[in-house]
Write a protein that holds these residues in place. Structure first.
Motif, PDB file in Angstrom:
ATOM      1  N   ASN A 193       5.831  -2.035   5.673  1.00  0.00           N
ATOM      2  CA  ASN A 193       6.268  -1.393   6.915  1.00  0.00           C
ATOM      3  C   ASN A 193       5.236  -0.387   7.411  1.00  0.00           C
ATOM      4  O   ASN A 193       4.951  -0.298   8.594  1.00  0.00           O
ATOM      5  CB  ASN A 193       7.601  -0.685   6.686  1.00  0.00           C
ATOM      6  CG  ASN A 193       8.748  -1.668   6.632  1.00  0.00           C
ATOM      7  OD1 ASN A 193       8.615  -2.799   7.095  1.00  0.00           O
ATOM      8  ND2 ASN A 193       9.850  -1.248   6.051  1.00  0.00           N
ATOM      9  N   GLU A 194       4.683   0.359   6.462  1.00  0.00           N
ATOM     10  CA  GLU A 194       3.691   1.376   6.796  1.00  0.00           C
ATOM     11  C   GLU A 194       2.476   0.740   7.480  1.00  0.00           C
ATOM     12  O   GLU A 194       1.843   1.335   8.341  1.00  0.00           O
ATOM     13  CB  GLU A 194       3.266   2.078   5.504  1.00  0.00           C
ATOM     14  CG  GLU A 194       2.839   3.508   5.662  1.00  0.00           C
ATOM     15  CD  GLU A 194       3.939   4.392   6.246  1.00  0.00           C
ATOM     16  OE1 GLU A 194       3.689   4.916   7.342  1.00  0.00           O
ATOM     17  OE2 GLU A 194       4.993   4.566   5.624  1.00  0.00           O
ATOM     18  N   ASN A 250       2.324  -1.483   9.653  1.00  0.00           N
ATOM     19  CA  ASN A 250       2.484  -1.725  11.086  1.00  0.00           C
ATOM     20  C   ASN A 250       1.910  -0.600  11.941  1.00  0.00           C
ATOM     21  O   ASN A 250       1.515  -0.839  13.073  1.00  0.00           O
ATOM     22  CB  ASN A 250       3.967  -1.899  11.427  1.00  0.00           C
ATOM     23  CG  ASN A 250       4.445  -3.296  11.080  1.00  0.00           C
ATOM     24  OD1 ASN A 250       3.653  -4.233  11.104  1.00  0.00           O
ATOM     25  ND2 ASN A 250       5.717  -3.426  10.760  1.00  0.00           N
ATOM     26  N   HIS A 258       0.219  -9.270  11.713  1.00  0.00           N
ATOM     27  CA  HIS A 258       1.575  -8.908  12.135  1.00  0.00           C
ATOM     28  C   HIS A 258       2.593  -9.969  11.725  1.00  0.00           C
ATOM     29  O   HIS A 258       3.687  -9.654  11.270  1.00  0.00           O
ATOM     30  CB  HIS A 258       1.612  -8.695  13.647  1.00  0.00           C
ATOM     31  CG  HIS A 258       2.947  -8.220  14.142  1.00  0.00           C
ATOM     32  ND1 HIS A 258       3.457  -8.555  15.364  1.00  0.00           N
ATOM     33  CD2 HIS A 258       3.891  -7.457  13.551  1.00  0.00           C
ATOM     34  CE1 HIS A 258       4.656  -8.013  15.502  1.00  0.00           C
ATOM     35  NE2 HIS A 258       4.938  -7.338  14.424  1.00  0.00           N
ATOM     36  N   ARG A 274       8.831  -8.775   5.641  1.00  0.00           N
ATOM     37  CA  ARG A 274      10.001  -7.908   5.838  1.00  0.00           C
ATOM     38  C   ARG A 274      11.287  -8.740   5.843  1.00  0.00           C
ATOM     39  O   ARG A 274      12.265  -8.389   5.181  1.00  0.00           O
ATOM     40  CB  ARG A 274       9.870  -7.139   7.144  1.00  0.00           C
ATOM     41  CG  ARG A 274      11.049  -6.197   7.370  1.00  0.00           C
ATOM     42  CD  ARG A 274      11.099  -5.700   8.784  1.00  0.00           C
ATOM     43  NE  ARG A 274      10.111  -4.679   9.036  1.00  0.00           N
ATOM     44  CZ  ARG A 274       9.606  -4.413  10.248  1.00  0.00           C
ATOM     45  NH1 ARG A 274      10.009  -5.114  11.283  1.00  0.00           N
ATOM     46  NH2 ARG A 274       8.723  -3.466  10.407  1.00  0.00           N
TER      47      ARG A 274
END
Lengths: 127, 215
Positions: free
Chosen positions: B147-148, B150, B190, B197
């Motif tokens: 997540n970080e 992104n 991405h 995720r």
């Protein structure tokens, strides 16, 4: 553009702030960037803005709490959120309470520019 | 704990030590012996044992001293105590101070075998559990890092897209191709972070730390 629109950006990441500033300048609007939710509230109390962009994750006051605090004294300024962590509960709550939308990072610049322009022209028309 | 961790038998009766060693060796265990608590503790300091079978009544250092050493220094080691029928209360005391099982003398060797096998199963289970916990930690960390990712990715991708807009009418085809490549690479990254995720959330919502072990 005859009269400039002011857009406030709050993001704790310097590069992210710069990116939004560049995008907003490219649209012909005037950006003002701050690095925290608290600083965003201070700005809004002294200057009117046509739109606010809030990052969800910020150290002192996160995007959701900043949004709620803004609504305490300004019921109309359009607020857009940004997040790198998906559409989590905080995002859902802010959207249900009237935040317009959430931009998921990374985002498409052309689409985002179009969105910002539409919001500013529709939600905050100049008299 | 190593897969082939050993058993240590501590008893001041040499005959008892030897018979237990022969019995357990015959069914595939690796066994060391010590003729009193002091020597037992020396062996425990020198290497790791999965299981210790110790007599309670011994001269010099008794089984309780051995158990104290194990409690303080060998957290993954299980203890089975051996004691005479006359001192059942000491067996109870041993269980209270952390022994896994007790065996009353005189005993049938089958009893020792069963107790050792049960202890071994427990050790194996604990090892599995520990592994699962660690994997769950790795998975949690991986999801947070994913997540970080992104955030810096959105900066790289965003500026590349701005450059793309500026280069559009420049007539510089090489520059345009180079910027396009950065944008495309950002999109691939991405896609990966998005897929990861979704994958992690599906697993985490479905349940089980066990499933995380599959990652």
């Amino acid at each position: 553009m005859a009269e400039s629109r002011n857009i406030l950006i709050a993001d704790d990441n310097e590069e992210a702030r710069q990116l939004f500033c560049d995008i907003i300048k490219l649209l012909g609007f005037t950006p003002k960037a701050v690095s925290s939710g608290v600083a965003a509230l201070q700005q809004l109390k002294v200057t009117p803005f046509d739109m606010v962009i809030l990052d969800m994750r910020m150290p002192d006051l996160n995007g959701l709490d900043t949004f709620k605090a803004i609504r305490q004294f300004d019921s109309s300024v359009p607020v857009v959120l940004t997040t790198g962590f998906g559409m989590d509960k905080g995002v859902q709550e802010a959207l249900s309470q009237g935040a317009l939308l959430c931009l998921e990072k990374p985002f498409n610049v052309a689409r985002t520019m179009k969105t910002i322009r539409e919001i500013v022209e529709k939600e905050s028309p100049k008299k | 704990m190593a897969e082939r961790s050993k058993i240590l038998v501590i008893d001041d009766e040499k005959r008892m030590c030897d018979s237990i060693k022969v019995l357990l060796s015959n069914i595939g265990y690796e066994v060391d012996t010590a003729e009193n608590g002091r020597i037992g503790i020396e062996r425990l300091k020198a290497q790791e044992y999965g299981l210790v079978i110790t007599d309670l009544m011994m001269p010099e250092l008794d089984g309780f001293a051995v158990m104290k050493h194990i409690r303080e220094n060998c957290q993954n080691t299980l203890v089975i105590v051996i004691t005479g029928y006359a001192s059942v209360e000491s067996a109870v005391r041993a269980i209270r101070s952390g022994a896994y099982d007790y065996i009353l003398k005189p005993f049938d060797f089958e009893i020792i075998k069963i107790s050792v096998e049960r202890a071994w199963d427990k050790l194996k289970l604990e090892k599995e559990l520990e592994k699962t916990r660690k994997l769950a930690q790795v998975a949690e960390r991986a999801l947070a890092m994913n997540n970080e990712l992104n955030n810096p990715l959105s900066v790289a991708s965003g500026f590349a897209q701005l450059l793309q807009i500026r280069a559009e009418n420049s007539g510089d085809e090489v520059l345009k191709r180079q910027i396009d490549s950065i944008v495309k690479a950002s999109e691939s990254i991405h896609q990966m972070t998005t897929q990861f995720r979704r994958f992690a959330h599906t697993l985490l919502n479905e349940n089980a730390e066990h499933d995380l072990g599959m990652m």
